[in-house]
Design an enzyme around this catalytic site. Sequence first.
Site, PDB file in Angstrom:
ATOM      1  N   GLU A 281       0.698  -1.316   0.136  1.00  7.62           N
ATOM      2  CA  GLU A 281       0.143  -0.035  -0.074  1.00  7.62           C
ATOM      3  C   GLU A 281       0.993   1.261   0.071  1.00  7.62           C
ATOM      4  O   GLU A 281       0.811   1.898   1.107  1.00  7.62           O
ATOM      5  CB  GLU A 281      -0.776  -0.170   1.277  1.00  7.62           C
ATOM      6  CG  GLU A 281      -1.739  -1.013   1.287  1.00  7.62           C
ATOM      7  CD  GLU A 281      -2.359  -1.301   3.049  1.00  7.62           C
ATOM      8  OE1 GLU A 281      -2.081  -0.250   3.768  1.00  7.62           O
ATOM      9  OE2 GLU A 281      -3.020  -2.184   3.299  1.00  7.62           O
ATOM     10  N   ARG A 320       3.634  20.151   6.483  1.00  9.37           N
ATOM     11  CA  ARG A 320       4.616  19.239   7.029  1.00  9.37           C
ATOM     12  C   ARG A 320       5.575  20.083   7.759  1.00  9.37           C
ATOM     13  O   ARG A 320       5.883  19.298   8.626  1.00  9.37           O
ATOM     14  CB  ARG A 320       5.053  18.193   5.868  1.00  9.37           C
ATOM     15  CG  ARG A 320       3.962  17.414   5.264  1.00  9.37           C
ATOM     16  CD  ARG A 320       4.735  16.407   4.343  1.00  9.37           C
ATOM     17  NE  ARG A 320       5.146  15.459   4.902  1.00  9.37           N
ATOM     18  CZ  ARG A 320       6.346  15.090   5.135  1.00  9.37           C
ATOM     19  NH1 ARG A 320       7.299  15.854   4.491  1.00  9.37           N
ATOM     20  NH2 ARG A 320       6.649  14.196   5.996  1.00  9.37           N
ATOM     21  N   TYR A 324       5.422  18.425  11.558  1.00  6.53           N
ATOM     22  CA  TYR A 324       6.452  17.341  11.751  1.00  6.53           C
ATOM     23  C   TYR A 324       7.490  17.882  11.770  1.00  6.53           C
ATOM     24  O   TYR A 324       8.664  17.002  11.890  1.00  6.53           O
ATOM     25  CB  TYR A 324       6.226  16.201  10.502  1.00  6.53           C
ATOM     26  CG  TYR A 324       4.753  15.526  10.402  1.00  6.53           C
ATOM     27  CD1 TYR A 324       4.225  14.852  11.260  1.00  6.53           C
ATOM     28  CD2 TYR A 324       4.463  16.122   9.237  1.00  6.53           C
ATOM     29  CE1 TYR A 324       3.099  14.248  10.838  1.00  6.53           C
ATOM     30  CE2 TYR A 324       3.096  15.425   8.879  1.00  6.53           C
ATOM     31  CZ  TYR A 324       2.391  14.923   9.822  1.00  6.53           C
ATOM     32  OH  TYR A 324       1.266  14.274   9.422  1.00  6.53           O
ATOM     33  N   CYS A 349      -1.418  33.833  10.436  1.00  5.08           N
ATOM     34  CA  CYS A 349      -1.149  34.513  11.769  1.00  5.08           C
ATOM     35  C   CYS A 349      -0.877  33.529  12.579  1.00  5.08           C
ATOM     36  O   CYS A 349      -1.541  33.214  13.518  1.00  5.08           O
ATOM     37  CB  CYS A 349      -2.444  34.985  11.657  1.00  5.08           C
ATOM     38  SG  CYS A 349      -2.766  36.489  10.545  1.00  5.08           S
ATOM     39  N   GLU A 350       0.387  32.849  12.565  1.00  5.79           N
ATOM     40  CA  GLU A 350       0.740  31.927  13.442  1.00  5.79           C
ATOM     41  C   GLU A 350       2.214  31.826  13.269  1.00  5.79           C
ATOM     42  O   GLU A 350       2.995  31.685  12.091  1.00  5.79           O
ATOM     43  CB  GLU A 350       0.253  30.399  13.168  1.00  5.79           C
ATOM     44  CG  GLU A 350      -1.126  30.155  13.036  1.00  5.79           C
ATOM     45  CD  GLU A 350      -1.440  29.429  14.311  1.00  5.79           C
ATOM     46  OE1 GLU A 350      -0.530  29.221  15.133  1.00  5.79           O
ATOM     47  OE2 GLU A 350      -2.551  29.164  14.649  1.00  5.79           O
TER      48      GLU A 350
END
Length: 437
Positions: A281, A320, A324, A349-350
Amino acid sequence: MGQSVLSTGFTRIEGVLHCEGVSLELIASEVGTPVYVYSAETIRDRYRRLDRMLSSVPHRIHYTLKANSSRGVLAVLKELGAGVDVVSGGELRRALVAGFAPSDIIFGGVGKTEAELAEALDAGILLINAESEAEIRLIDALAGQREIRAPVSIRVNPEITLDAPHDYIKTGGKGHKFGVPIDDVIHVAEVAASLDHVDLIGLDMHLGSQLSRIDPYREGTERLASIFAELNKRGVASLRYLDIGGGLGVRYDTEEPPDLQRFAAAILPTVAETGLQLIMEPGRFIVGNAGALVGKVLYRKRSGGKDYVIVDTGMTELLRPSHYGAFHRISALRPRGDARRVDVVGPVCESGDFLALDRELDDVQHGDYIVVADTGAYGYVMASNYNSRLRPAEVMVDGDRFAVITAREAISDLTRLEVASPEWHLATAAATNGGGR
Ligand code: LLP
């Protein structure tokens, strides 16, 4: 300067980044930014490499939709004869709409709802990877109502310690929420085999994602093979498939992805001994290096002794790096020659909205394009509308042609589901209508 090939399918021609035969500058100016661009030939190449690697045993490759479920990507894979792996009713629908035969679809996931299982049974898919005894009993009941037998595989948690680069993408370790704990598998398999409306046809595992070591696959495959042998001994002889999941790592930076020859040598003899058909998979392996995200520089700025490059794309298009701490190479689409150490940040806004921190980057100015490499997997699918941003467009390149495969979202999409004049319901009336305790 700038000669590095970002990944297969992406090269510089006279300094300008191209995807196959198409200039990314052309795509950016025609379609706008941010935009994801995919190389069809890279997808084909990855699929064929994996197919060749597995060729000494009967096998099926089920591309995992969660990595990238765009219809245009699925079309490329369908043409190659791939099957698919879905994890929700939504992905099942996408697979069917893209034209995959139900017999080429497998359905996994730790929390399938009754409605999703019913849809899968009604569609007549190849198999359901079940993750608990309770789920298998529910499948049995649903199949009973339909007077059919449901094709079921058991997802085993092989309880193997892993080398994935982030805890969030490890799934096959002891105590993880996924699969049936290895010590319970024989019992659960015997229950499944005893049910009237379940055909127990396989064993499955998925270790984690972005894996670079082969040993965990070898160990996991051996564990599945010994469960298979034990079940045979106990008279459970209905198994046909051995599914070793996805997880093959790709190169983002300096990682060494598993060598396919060695991978095959470590796993296939064990599979061959069982006589079962192998299923894989893969998601990231097929599409990860096949995509790039193109954005545009809005501003340069200096703050606290740091140089910032503020671009029109960030965590809303590519989560990502922020989620992470993942690394993606970034370069100028048309480098100017110099380089600078910068933070590449988005407009959200972060403070966690960044694509790269403290990175040596081609010198870029307002209006230049940047290209974020290897974003074909878990890029667009994890995009969000945070800050009411519009999800980007997606473009497929094939040779010297390109086509928009997903249009950029429109402002009207953002408010489409909102109710302009809400219809208020009185709690007391709901209670008398049977909603009370
Ligand atoms: N099979 C199952 C049951 C899975 O859970 C996954 C991925 C795959 C196959 C495909 O794994 P792959 O070949 O793509 O590694 N969002 C994260 C990755 C999450 C992977 C989830 N499961 C990231 O951006 O790294």
